[in-house]
Design a protein around this motif. Structure first.
Motif, short mmCIF file in Angstrom:
data_model
loop_
_atom_site.label_atom_id
_atom_site.label_comp_id
_atom_site.label_asym_id
_atom_site.label_seq_id
_atom_site.Cartn_x
_atom_site.Cartn_y
_atom_site.Cartn_z
N UNK A 197 9.84 -3.66 -6.06
CA UNK A 197 9.50 -2.15 -6.46
C UNK A 197 9.42 -1.50 -5.25
N UNK A 198 9.88 -0.05 -5.75
CA UNK A 198 10.26 0.95 -4.38
C UNK A 198 9.39 2.16 -4.92
N UNK A 199 8.82 2.69 -3.79
CA UNK A 199 8.21 3.99 -4.23
C UNK A 199 8.87 5.17 -3.48
N UNK A 200 9.03 6.18 -4.19
CA UNK A 200 9.68 7.58 -4.01
C UNK A 200 8.83 8.81 -4.06
N UNK A 201 9.13 9.61 -3.28
CA UNK A 201 8.37 11.02 -3.08
C UNK A 201 9.59 12.08 -3.15
N UNK A 202 9.33 12.99 -4.32
CA UNK A 202 10.26 14.05 -4.29
C UNK A 202 9.37 15.41 -4.28
N UNK A 203 9.69 16.10 -3.25
CA UNK A 203 9.04 17.34 -3.01
C UNK A 203 9.74 18.57 -2.64
#
Length: 255
Positions: free
Chosen positions: A129-135
């Motif tokens: 599992x990989x976490x992504x943040x898009x802002x």
């Protein structure tokens, strides 16, 4: 291939409000178990993707409409196959796409280690599992994309940072969601946790409450930047899990 959306359109581009009305923040946890073709997070004026094609088109576009300004689609791709026709940099990259699959900005998948002060490579199709943040800041007109392994705290620096004016793309109401596709190799794409906000930073979720995935041994990145307990917020008990299973791609996410 398949797509999955939040069920209702979200107000975005109000001409009577400031540019800050375009701001948004999202965070999600995903897993890809084989290099089929990839997964995207997208913001689209429609949920109708009946004309979209699989494989290198990622369930977003087709050979006729790819690159058309009338698409009005912003996507962040997590691409696991190099497609020369779209000028992909390699078969393991993250890209920002506007109306088509030739990314306006891309980089090999990696995260910045706060502890080691350098980028560490990530394999998107490792099944981990990989976490992504898009802002996106409407005031600064800046889109940031950040990645990290699930058990690593948010890096100080994004992988991608792009100046862009989303008022040229978005209409007043847009849909947010995901797409995924495969080609010759069958693969599964999972989104097991998703937080989205139009008002400030997207909420953190309690990682211990996420659906479990069959992954290999403990993370190879345990010595980098483990998440402190205070970084996890409690999930709302009203959140539900939606599983969309398509011919070759499966997605599961919490909204």
């Amino acid at each position: 291939m398949g797509q999955a959306f939040h069920g209702f359109p979200i107000p975005f581009n109000n001409p009577n409000n400031s540019s800050n009305s375009l701001s948004f923040s999202t965070s999600f946890v995903f897993s890809i178990n084989a290099p089929g073709h990839g997964l995207t997070f997208m913001i689209s004026p429609s949920m109708d993707f009946t004309r979209a094609m699989p494989s290198q088109f990622l369930g977003l576009f087709n050979s006729s409409n790819n690159g058309n300004s009338t698409n009005r689609i912003l996507a962040v791709e997590f691409d696991t196959v190099k497609s020369n026709e779209f000028l992909d940099i390699d078969g393991n990259h993250v890209g920002i796409d506007v109306n088509g699959l030739v990314s306006v900005e891309s980089a090999p998948a990696a995260f910045f280690s706060n502890h080691q002060s350098k980028n560490i490579s990530l394999k998107l199709s490792s099944e981990d599992p990989i976490r992504a943040w898009i802002e996106y800041s409407g005031e600064d007109m800046l889109l940031n994309v950040t990645l990290a392994p699930l058990d690593i705290s948010k890096p100080k620096f994004p992988l991608l940072s792009r100046k862009m004016n989303l008022s040229e793309i978005f209409i007043e109401k847009m849909y947010v969601g995901f797409s995924a596709s495969t080609g010759n190799i069958t693969s599964e794409h999972y989104v097991v946790g998703w937080s989205f906000s139009r008002e400030g930073r997207a909420k953190d979720f309690n990682l211990t409450m996420l659906p479990s995935l069959s992954t290999s041994s403990p993370s190879d990145f345990d010595d980098f930047d483990p998440i402190p307990p205070s970084d996890s917020a409690t999930l709302n008990s009203k959140h539900t899990k939606l599983i969309l299973v398509c011919a070759f791609a499966a997605m599961a996410f919490i909204i």
